[in-house]
Design a protein around this motif. Structure first.
Motif, PDB file in Angstrom:
ATOM      1  N   ASN A 159       4.810  62.861 -24.103  1.00  0.00           N
ATOM      2  CA  ASN A 159       4.478  63.234 -22.729  1.00  0.00           C
ATOM      3  C   ASN A 159       3.567  62.195 -22.102  1.00  0.00           C
ATOM      4  OD1 ASN A 159       5.887  65.587 -23.129  1.00  0.00           O
ATOM      5  ND2 ASN A 159       4.072  66.657 -23.898  1.00  0.00           N
ATOM      6  N   PRO A 160       3.514  62.166 -20.756  1.00  0.00           N
ATOM      7  CA  PRO A 160       2.563  61.263 -20.109  1.00  0.00           C
ATOM      8  C   PRO A 160       1.136  61.659 -20.471  1.00  0.00           C
ATOM      9  CG  PRO A 160       3.664  62.677 -18.511  1.00  0.00           C
ATOM     10  CD  PRO A 160       4.365  62.856 -19.799  1.00  0.00           C
ATOM     11  N   TYR A 161       0.246  60.688 -20.472  1.00  0.00           N
ATOM     12  CA  TYR A 161      -1.148  60.938 -20.821  1.00  0.00           C
ATOM     13  C   TYR A 161      -1.835  61.720 -19.709  1.00  0.00           C
ATOM     14  CZ  TYR A 161      -5.991  60.075 -22.034  1.00  0.00           C
ATOM     15  OH  TYR A 161      -7.316  60.228 -22.335  1.00  0.00           O
ATOM     16  N   ASN A 162      -2.593  62.718 -20.116  1.00  0.00           N
ATOM     17  CA  ASN A 162      -3.232  63.605 -19.146  1.00  0.00           C
ATOM     18  C   ASN A 162      -4.666  63.142 -18.881  1.00  0.00           C
ATOM     19  OD1 ASN A 162      -3.524  65.718 -17.491  1.00  0.00           O
ATOM     20  ND2 ASN A 162      -3.233  67.304 -19.031  1.00  0.00           N
ATOM     21  N   ILE A 163      -4.941  62.730 -17.653  1.00  0.00           N
ATOM     22  CA  ILE A 163      -6.290  62.283 -17.316  1.00  0.00           C
ATOM     23  C   ILE A 163      -7.096  63.464 -16.781  1.00  0.00           C
ATOM     24  CG2 ILE A 163      -7.652  60.848 -15.760  1.00  0.00           C
ATOM     25  CD1 ILE A 163      -5.528  58.753 -15.908  1.00  0.00           C
ATOM     26  N   ILE A 164      -8.100  63.881 -17.535  1.00  0.00           N
ATOM     27  CA  ILE A 164      -8.950  64.987 -17.084  1.00  0.00           C
ATOM     28  C   ILE A 164     -10.066  64.393 -16.242  1.00  0.00           C
ATOM     29  CG2 ILE A 164     -10.422  66.893 -17.797  1.00  0.00           C
ATOM     30  CD1 ILE A 164      -8.851  66.894 -20.445  1.00  0.00           C
ATOM     31  N   TRP A 165     -10.103  64.773 -14.997  1.00  0.00           N
ATOM     32  CA  TRP A 165     -10.974  64.114 -14.037  1.00  0.00           C
ATOM     33  C   TRP A 165     -11.861  65.151 -13.351  1.00  0.00           C
ATOM     34  CZ3 TRP A 165      -8.782  60.997  -9.239  1.00  0.00           C
ATOM     35  CH2 TRP A 165      -9.852  60.354  -8.591  1.00  0.00           C
ATOM     36  N   TYR A 166     -13.173  65.067 -13.592  1.00  0.00           N
ATOM     37  CA  TYR A 166     -14.117  65.952 -12.901  1.00  0.00           C
ATOM     38  C   TYR A 166     -14.650  65.228 -11.679  1.00  0.00           C
ATOM     39  CZ  TYR A 166     -14.245  68.889 -17.039  1.00  0.00           C
ATOM     40  OH  TYR A 166     -13.909  69.728 -18.068  1.00  0.00           O
ATOM     41  N   THR A 167     -14.556  65.890 -10.542  1.00  0.00           N
ATOM     42  CA  THR A 167     -15.121  65.260  -9.359  1.00  0.00           C
ATOM     43  C   THR A 167     -15.898  66.290  -8.551  1.00  0.00           C
ATOM     44  OG1 THR A 167     -14.650  63.797  -7.523  1.00  0.00           O
ATOM     45  CG2 THR A 167     -13.058  65.540  -7.928  1.00  0.00           C
ATOM     46  N   ILE A 168     -16.596  65.806  -7.542  1.00  0.00           N
ATOM     47  CA  ILE A 168     -17.523  66.679  -6.814  1.00  0.00           C
ATOM     48  C   ILE A 168     -16.905  67.088  -5.489  1.00  0.00           C
ATOM     49  CG2 ILE A 168     -18.761  64.813  -5.642  1.00  0.00           C
ATOM     50  CD1 ILE A 168     -21.363  66.320  -6.226  1.00  0.00           C
ATOM     51  N   GLY A 169     -17.211  68.280  -5.029  1.00  0.00           N
ATOM     52  CA  GLY A 169     -16.679  68.763  -3.757  1.00  0.00           C
ATOM     53  C   GLY A 169     -16.645  70.273  -3.745  1.00  0.00           C
ATOM     54  N   THR A 170     -15.742  70.823  -2.961  1.00  0.00           N
ATOM     55  CA  THR A 170     -15.520  72.263  -3.023  1.00  0.00           C
ATOM     56  C   THR A 170     -14.048  72.477  -3.329  1.00  0.00           C
ATOM     57  OG1 THR A 170     -15.269  72.209  -0.642  1.00  0.00           O
ATOM     58  CG2 THR A 170     -17.331  73.058  -1.478  1.00  0.00           C
ATOM     59  N   HIS A 171     -13.730  73.618  -3.900  1.00  0.00           N
ATOM     60  CA  HIS A 171     -12.358  73.850  -4.308  1.00  0.00           C
ATOM     61  C   HIS A 171     -11.403  73.788  -3.118  1.00  0.00           C
ATOM     62  CE1 HIS A 171      -8.903  75.395  -6.334  1.00  0.00           C
ATOM     63  NE2 HIS A 171      -8.772  76.315  -5.411  1.00  0.00           N
TER      64      HIS A 171
END
Lengths: 504, 306
Positions: free
Chosen positions: A34-46
């Motif tokens: 499978n393609p590599y899954n990039i887990i990305w935490y970023t700031i903001g509101t949902h």
């Protein structure tokens, strides 16, 4: 005895059951097929439509570099706490947002939470090197290593005096009446205006000069080791000057504080300024005459739009580039990222690929916005379901323009950036770990005195000596001594580096 | 004796003067308790501008329903969060009750060999806890509570204090003879528990369930730690986030770049935050009167000895 062992096992068993559950979840991600899954935490509101946009971006990314995004937006107010929990616990993730003001870039890098990027940048980040302002790549370095890719935006800091245009006109003043010079002189030249405002409008609740609790003044000829002018530790901006001084002992600083105290005594500054969080309430209720803000190209337009009436400004000094200004917004890679190469490829794409960048910023063409020109767009009603903070997503200079923006918006930014003067210690990020306890004591003392002094609430001639005394007891000499040592070392290695590159 | 009988019919009666003073004192306390709630409601009804100009006021100069209109617009998240909170409260309370009563019943029985060990296990964390970093590490890394309902339910599921209250109640109000009688009649352990012990312990169970339910309803700390997805955010965390977000953006608006205007425009206003508070408190407020008698009786539970 046997029964006891069984009992103990019964207690431990659930732990393993849960554990195996969570393991099977984490195993699902990132198999070789499978393609590599990039887990990305970023700031903001949902954002309601995040999944939709992400799916579209994944379609594109799968084909292009074989990765997929898994973006989690963590709320502004809790981002700092959450990210520190996540990184302390060693939880697995790939990318995260970091800055000087949240998820502290320097501290986290020193702690070893982030992946060093120098090598990766050379290998996979050629595009980033091309598009980013060079100071962005040379500035945010910790021990010579880059730990995050900064967002390409304004690289320099310039404080501006902001005026309520309506009052200015009513009272018969214009910006040309003020000496638009460096630092304290321009503040002095405003005084006559403040006086008139005070006399004519004080009864209507207008405060002539709005400053607030955490407001800290920047002298045009100093740069601050800890990024905050209240915390002692400064270097005078001169070429090849690497001597750390305590700015609170300088005459210029004292002059400024005296002026503030004078303003305070005359009533130009609110009586409770040292307790106020920000000037927002005054600005929003149209009861402000003058305050300060961080200038960037077309800032007047942005400010006016926020406030709902016209605000004009003039800069208090020339733009300077410091460690704080270059680490305003970065995307860093976790030390636990499994495929740093793919992450870097993605970051490279994010900063150079117009389609991807705008997709993540504005959403899907035809749903969230529609094009009105080659690089100009208009929001559609569904835009409300997808609003992202622009500086969290990389290079701003390739994003589309909005209806109110000037055609040469990014050109103006480039010019502004080019006009910025870098401080000679750009790239020196102090390591406070050897002096942690003394630093904490210094910060406590600073908290106690700074608001009162910067807002002019107390007489600086009486209180500054007390402050200096308290700093001394807190162990300031030790802190500054350590900083000087680190700075000297840094200068040495920089010189060697320069010599090496010249020889090449 | 006779004199006393003449003046007072009931030894608990009090004179009119002290009755009046006590009533006044209680009334003042009641007002102190109610005032903030009413104030909160009034703020949610005032217009944003009047808050900026005059601050929080009991009778706002301009009334406005803007806050509730805003909530209606972004209501899907609130409604969703409500569902999460209700689900967690119901499931969590039931789970917690099952665990606590079974545990407490076992250690209340004198013929249970390991009762001392288990009492100790329940009691120990009340006095010494591992601290929150340790518990976070265990919960998120070892147990995998991140972004799962387990993270919302498990941390509050067992409360040693409640177990001790239940144990004391079982021990003091249910005579051993009764259990013995049931056994002679041929009942097994489980039957004794749910047909004899539980019905007799209704008051204490009601009290504990109320306390647990309130704890689950008001919990924002555990979701703050373990939940990152908006689809699993309970009401209290939503409230907390809304509040801190606005504060953060306003305080940092100068260091946030060009589109902070855009961000601010879509932030809930002060009044909207109070509207959320009102909407989040009312349901739990409404359930209180029905449970109140248990709350009062709960105070004395475990305090009586025969």
């Amino acid at each position: 005895m046997r029964k006891k062992i069984i009992l103990i096992l019964l207690f431990i068993l659930p732990v393993f059951i849960f554990n195996s559950c969570s393991e099977s979840v984490s195993k699902k991600m990132g198999t070789s097929k499978n393609p590599y899954n990039i887990i990305w935490y970023t700031i903001g509101t949902h954002q309601k439509d995040l999944q939709m946009v992400q799916a579209k971006a994944n379609e594109y990314l799968r084909k292009k570099i074989g990765v997929e995004l898994d973006i989690t937006i963590i709320d502004w107010g809790v981002y700092n706490e959450k990210m520190s929990m996540i990184s302390i616990s060693g939880q697995e993730y790939d990318l995260c947002f970091t800055a000087a003001w949240t998820n502290n870039y320097v501290n986290q890098s020193m702690r070893g939470a982030f992946y060093p990027l120098n090598k990766l940048l050379d290998e996979y980040g050629q595009g980033i090197k091309k598009v980013l302002n060079p100071y962005f790549l040379s500035g945010p370095r910790v021990d010579g290593e880059l730990y995050g890719i900064p967002c390409n935006k304004e690289v320099a800091l310039q404080i501006a005096y902001r005026f309520n245009a309506k009052f200015l006109k009513e009272l018969g003043f214009s910006l040309s009446d003020f000496k638009q010079k460096e630092g304290i002189n321009s503040l002095r030249s405003i005084e006559p205006y403040l006086k008139v405002v005070y006399e004519k409008m004080h009864d209507h609740g207008v405060i002539p000069y709005s400053i607030w609790k955490d407001y800290s003044y920047l002298l045009p000829n100093q740069t601050y080791i800890f990024g905050n002018s209240g915390v002692p530790g400064a270097v005078v901006l001169e070429k090849d000057n690497y001597k750390i001084i305590n700015q609170w002992e300088t005459k210029e600083f004292m002059d400024y504080l005296k002026l503030c105290h004078e303003f305070y005594k005359k009533g130009y500054i609110a009586k409770d300024a040292a307790l106020v969080q920000n000037s927002n309430a005054e600005v929003m209720s149209e009861k402000f005459a003058v305050d300060t803000g961080q200038y960037q190209p077309s800032a007047d337009v942005v400010w006016s739009e926020t406030a709902g009436y016209k605000i004009i400004s003039f800069p208090a000094f020339k733009p300077i580039i410091t460690n704080t200004t270059v680490s305003g917004a970065l995307v860093a890679m976790s030390i636990n990222a499994r495929r740093p190469d793919l992450n870097m490829k993605f970051l490279n794409l994010l900063n150079t690929d117009v389609y991807l960048r705008n997709l993540l910023q504005y959403g899907i063409d035809g749903i969230h916005y529609e094009k009105t020109g080659p690089n100009r767009i208009k929001y559609l009603p569904a835009h409300n379901n997808y609003i992202m903070a622009d500086f969290t997503l990389g290079n701003l200079f390739i994003t589309y323009l909005l209806p109110g923006d000037p055609d040469d918006k990014w050109e103006q930014f480039r010019k502004f950036n080019a006009s910025g003067k870098p401080s000679q210690i750009l790239g020196f990020n102090p390591n406070i770990i050897p002096v942690t306890s003394a630093m904490a004591a210094v910060m406590n003392v600073k908290k106690q005195y700074c608001s009162d002094l910067f807002t002019g609430t107390v007489d600086p001639e009486v209180v500054v000596p007390q402050y200096l005394e308290a700093l001394k007891t807190a162990g300031l000499d030790k802190v500054l001594g350590e900083m000087q040592k680190q700075l000297d070392e840094w200068v040495k290695t920089e010189k060697i580096k320069k010599a090496v590159t010249k020889n090449k | 004796m006779t004199v006393r009988k003449k003046s007072k019919g009931n030894p608990c009666d009090i004179s009119r003067a002290s009755n009046l003073t006590l009533s006044i004192i209680v009334a003042i306390i009641a007002i102190i308790c109610i005032y903030p709630i009413v104030l909160m409601f009034m703020i949610s009804l005032s217009s944003e501008k009047s808050i900026l100009l005059y601050g929080y006021k009991f009778f706002p100069s301009h009334y406005s329903l803007e806050a509730y209109r805003y909530m209606f617009k972004v209501g899907y998240q609130l409604l969703h969060s409500y569902m999460i909170t209700i689900f967690v409260t119901v499931v969590g309370t039931i789970l917690s009750l099952v665990i606590s009563t079974l545990y407490a019943y076992a250690i209340s029985r004198d013929d249970f060999k390991y009762r001392k060990l288990f009492t100790f296990i329940a009691l120990f964390p009340l006095m010494f806890s591992g601290g929150f970093v340790a518990s976070y590490l265990v919960n998120s890394q070892l147990l995998g509570f991140t972004n799962s309902f387990l993270g919302l339910i498990m941390p509050l599921a067992v409360n040693g204090f409640f177990i001790l209250i239940l144990r004391t109640y079982f021990k003091t109000t249910i005579p051993a003879a009764l259990i013995e009688a049931a056994r002679i009649d041929g009942a097994g352990e489980f039957r004794i528990f749910y047909q004899i012990v539980v019905p007799l312990s209704k008051p204490v169970i009601a009290t504990i369930s109320l306390l647990t339910a309130v704890a689950y309803w008001n919990d924002w700390w555990d979701p703050l730690l373990y939940i990152n997805k908006a689809s699993m955010t309970p009401v209290q965390l939503l409230l907390q986030n809304t509040q801190t977000n606005m504060q953060f953006i306003i305080n940092n608006s100068s260091s946030l770049s060009s589109n902070s205007v855009e961000l601010l425009k879509h932030m809930p206003t002060q009044t909207a935050i109070f509207a959320i508070v009102v909407l989040a408190t009312i349901p739990i407020l409404c359930t209180y009167p029905f449970f109140q008698k248990y709350v009062v009786s709960g105070m004395t539970v475990g305090g009586v000895k025969d």
